[in-house]
Write an enzyme that holds these catalytic residues in place. Sequence first.
Site, PDB file in Angstrom:
ATOM      1  N   LYS A  79       0.848  -1.200   0.000  1.00  0.00           N
ATOM      2  CA  LYS A  79       0.000   0.000   0.000  1.00  0.00           C
ATOM      3  C   LYS A  79       0.881   1.248   0.000  1.00  0.00           C
ATOM      4  CE  LYS A  79      -3.921   1.867   2.689  1.00  0.00           C
ATOM      5  NZ  LYS A  79      -4.826   1.630   3.848  1.00  0.00           N
ATOM      6  N   SER A 164      -9.732   1.678   2.947  1.00  0.00           N
ATOM      7  CA  SER A 164      -8.856   2.421   2.060  1.00  0.00           C
ATOM      8  C   SER A 164      -7.812   1.559   1.347  1.00  0.00           C
ATOM      9  CB  SER A 164      -8.122   3.514   2.848  1.00  0.00           C
ATOM     10  OG  SER A 164      -7.313   2.931   3.853  1.00  0.00           O
ATOM     11  N   SER A 188      -9.934  -0.586   7.202  1.00  0.00           N
ATOM     12  CA  SER A 188      -9.372  -0.450   5.856  1.00  0.00           C
ATOM     13  C   SER A 188      -8.707  -1.673   5.262  1.00  0.00           C
ATOM     14  CB  SER A 188      -8.370   0.702   5.821  1.00  0.00           C
ATOM     15  OG  SER A 188      -9.069   1.898   5.654  1.00  0.00           O
TER      16      SER A 188
END
Length: 490
Positions: A79, A164, A188
């Site tokens: 990420k 996210s 997330s």
Amino acid sequence: MEINNLTIGKFHEGLLKKQFSAFEATEAFFNRIGEKDGEIGAYLRLTKDLAFSQAKKADADIAEGKKTGILAGVPLAIKDNILIEGEPATAASKILANYRAAYDATAVKKLKDGGAVFLGKTNMDEFAMGSSTENSAFSAKGGSASGGKITRNPRDPERVPGGSSGGSAAAVAADMCVAALGSDTGGSIRQPAGFCGVVGLKPTYGSVSRHGLIAMASSLDQIGTLTKTVEDASILFKAIAGKDEMDATSVNYQSQVDYRPENVKKLKIGLPKEYFIEGTDKNVLAAINGVIENLKSLKMEFKEISLPRTKYALSCYYIIMPAEVSANLARFDGIRYSRITNHESRIMNLMDSYLKNRGEGFGEEVKRRIILGTFVLSSGYYDAYYAKAQKVRRLIKEDFDRAFEEVDAILTPVSPTTAFKIGEKTDDPLAMYLSDIFTIPVNLAGLPALSLPAKTDGLPVGFQLIGKPFREADILGIGRFFEESVQGLI
Ligand code: GLN
């Protein structure tokens, strides 16, 4: 041989049996990304040079007969709020558009030492604020992107992948990496895992170092994993967990997973009545009830429990999280970490530069939270909001403590709905926030939780297993038992 859909264990086997080299595997993944990612948009950036040099190193180590660990040559996605030395790390924000990481996050360092290969950095909501990955400054709607694209759900490209960590979940689901790292502050990792039909592990607060994770809300943030199976989650978790002197909240512990069914069956599972409520999508409820029936038929024991303060969790989170966000994001002035140069108007003086850098560098959702956080911390309101929310947080934790006197794990839905349509919730922040109603209490209480796919015919539905602090082993054990006995995996 099809390399792209292998689990970590199978990949390792193939590599040692010389069915493919790490270099070939890396090529195979980049080919897959080339075919698929134009549509899915999981990656913000590929790190090809790094990946191939890591792959060559893994191959050389194997050729020299050096001891190779389970992660040697395994292609992973990271990420974009987790630092890899020398590579850009933007947290999907314009204000970090030109930032390059000066050091490795501890989790990344550990994976590097384990011989893993990093394919690229994945898209996310800006600074991890959001539930759909639509808040990325580098997606089409967020503007500013150099050829940016929306991240789509591989199971239905008209829908969001969740967020996210949407890019990481989509990359795993579309076989564009073997596994990925994400971060979870309020859901997330678990929510996108649920939406995309993969396995997401949010570890206990403190079990994985946060050093090198771009902070959102420091008392809630945890790095965790997105994988194809529960076994992969335990492998990756074990590789990144542990005490780190760069993160004072990290602790050392050994979590040995015991997969033997006779021991898993000794664990009692709680069903909190506050999580089985009206307003939850009927397909979600049906899938979760299916999971419970499956596990009951396998002789797992269930007990109804109550977590009475659940109803305050979302409000409590939306005070504490923005308060921490406003403090953490104060460091971004558009000068220190990466310079914004293309201003809309001329800069007049230093204050003007701060205002314009932050005004233009942060997206709408990030600004909303900074303003909210600054407000709840302001002197006249501190006691009424922030101090009160801290007390409520304690009560929520106590609900879990009490429940864990009776049960070993808790089973709930991950989200009240399945993946929603792109654009469906972008104009309604509250509807977006409600997406995390079942995942947020876990972060407030600092607990570990696993999201794994239930059996469905339609869109993926995730169910959540919440464990006692530092008992990842329990939920991983139950999860694996479910995969093996119900999903017929492995
Ligand atoms: N969706 C939640 C939020 O917007 C959680 C985000 C996260 O876990 N990083 O705050």
